[in-house]
Design a protein around this motif. Structure first.
Motif, mmCIF file in Angstrom:
data_model
loop_
_atom_site.group_PDB
_atom_site.id
_atom_site.type_symbol
_atom_site.label_atom_id
_atom_site.label_comp_id
_atom_site.label_asym_id
_atom_site.label_seq_id
_atom_site.Cartn_x
_atom_site.Cartn_y
_atom_site.Cartn_z
ATOM 1 N N SER A 47 20.150 12.305 -64.613
ATOM 2 C CA SER A 47 20.591 11.465 -63.489
ATOM 3 C C SER A 47 19.409 10.853 -62.747
ATOM 4 O O SER A 47 19.565 9.858 -62.046
ATOM 5 N N GLN A 126 27.300 8.783 -65.200
ATOM 6 C CA GLN A 126 27.999 7.515 -64.980
ATOM 7 C C GLN A 126 27.046 6.339 -64.762
ATOM 8 O O GLN A 126 27.343 5.215 -65.164
ATOM 9 N N THR A 129 26.522 4.851 -68.098
ATOM 10 C CA THR A 129 27.622 4.091 -68.703
ATOM 11 C C THR A 129 27.954 2.830 -67.907
ATOM 12 O O THR A 129 28.560 1.912 -68.449
ATOM 13 N N ASP A 130 27.518 2.758 -66.640
ATOM 14 C CA ASP A 130 27.720 1.517 -65.870
ATOM 15 C C ASP A 130 27.020 0.348 -66.551
ATOM 16 O O ASP A 130 27.431 -0.800 -66.412
ATOM 17 N N LYS A 133 29.524 -0.611 -69.526
ATOM 18 C CA LYS A 133 30.931 -0.828 -69.148
ATOM 19 C C LYS A 133 31.299 -2.314 -69.194
ATOM 20 O O LYS A 133 30.541 -3.151 -68.685
ATOM 21 N N ASN A 143 33.233 10.032 -68.891
ATOM 22 C CA ASN A 143 32.044 10.590 -68.249
ATOM 23 C C ASN A 143 32.140 12.113 -68.210
ATOM 24 O O ASN A 143 32.496 12.722 -67.198
#
Ligand SMILES: C[S@@+](CC[C@H](N)C(=O)[O-])C[C@H]1O[C@@H](n2cnc3c(N)ncnc32)[C@H](O)[C@@H]1O
Length: 258
Positions: A47, A126, A129-130, A133, A143
């Motif tokens: 992260s 996430q 993956t943003d 997307k 997620n």
């Protein structure tokens, strides 16, 4: 980290000496490398990592092109040799694939979306993956870590191709076996589970724990044993050519139910 990694970072003389010393003084219940895996630490590390090819490839973005080319060749051979019509190259695109531990979708974008009509994405972070997307060919995004992904229970699939790269080191041996064992239920007939990972070159033939992202780098022997335990057989395997000599060797395995 499970991305391309310098051999000198682990599994070297020092690491081997450390592990030999541990072995000499250890009892039969010495902790295995994968017992150190801590998913919270792993997610904290990822992260805080830049959402870019450089970030997910641990500072070696230059290997992406050669990696994707190798994977494309590997897949083309699998499809050419397949006895199943729906998987053969003359059929055009595969119907559906899933990119597991996908990061920012480097493989989805650079390979899978050009060979499959829809590519689902499984990735716990996430912010990664943003990046992918809504892009062309990208289907559902989950997620979640692979150890907590139960595709059959959610009615997903069938997938012609389930791609796992530079991420299964985040799972313990038991989690990896359990995860792989539930994939055949969402695989189309003749489809492939691909695992493409670094291989440990530890002198004592041990897996190596990496505290940076709380992952393990496994040996080829270990991978093959775990695949067998999951009820899978290796139908094709190749070492990625052209990787820089100072990085761990990378091997792709195509798996199918026994
Ligand atoms: C080295 S990156 C590789 C990303 C992508 N597979 C690629 O080759 O570009 C490792 C990825 O594994 C993800 N990851 C961490 N823990 C995971 C878990 N338990 N299950 C699946 N993926 C995980 C990280 O968030 C990160 O995106």
């Amino acid at each position: 980290m499970p991305s391309p990694k310098r051999k000198s970072e682990a599994g070297t003389d020092n690491e081997a000496k450390k592990q030999r010393t541990t072995t000499a003084t250890a009892t039969m219940t010495a902790p295995t490398p994968d017992s150190h895996i801590d998913p919270e630490l792993a997610i904290k590390y990822w992260s805080s990592t830049e959402a870019s090819v450089n970030g997910v490839l641990g500072g070696f973005p230059q290997v992406s092109r050669i990696d994707l080319q190798g994977s494309s060749n590997f897949l083309a051979k699998l499809r050419k040799q397949s006895p199943h019509t729906h998987l053969q190259p003359k059929q055009g695109k595969l119907k559906s694939a899933v990119d597991c531990g996908a990061g920012i979708g480097r493989i989805t974008e650079g390979l899978l979306s050009s060979i499959a009509e829809t590519v689902d994405v499984v990735e716990p972070v996430q912010a990664f993956t943003d990046v992918i997307k809504g892009k062309a060919g990208v289907g559902e995004i989950y997620n979640v870590g692979l150890e907590n992904w139960f595709p059959a229970r959610e009615g997903l699939g069938p997938y012609d191709l389930i791609w796992n790269q530079w991420c299964v080191g985040q799972l313990t041996d038991a989690q990896l076996v359990a995860y792989l064992a539930r994939l055949p239920a969402v695989l189309s007939q003749g489809g492939w589970i691909v695992v493409k990972e670094n291989l440990s070159n530890n002198h004592d033939g041990q897996d190596v724990y990496d505290e940076t992202d709380s992952s393990v780098t496994r040996t080829d022997d270990k991978f093959r044993r775990l695949f067998g335990e999951a009820g899978l057989r290796v139908v094709s395997t190749e070492v990625q050519r052209g990787m820089p000599k100072d990085l761990y060797p990378v091997r792709a395995y195509a798996l199918q139910p026994k």
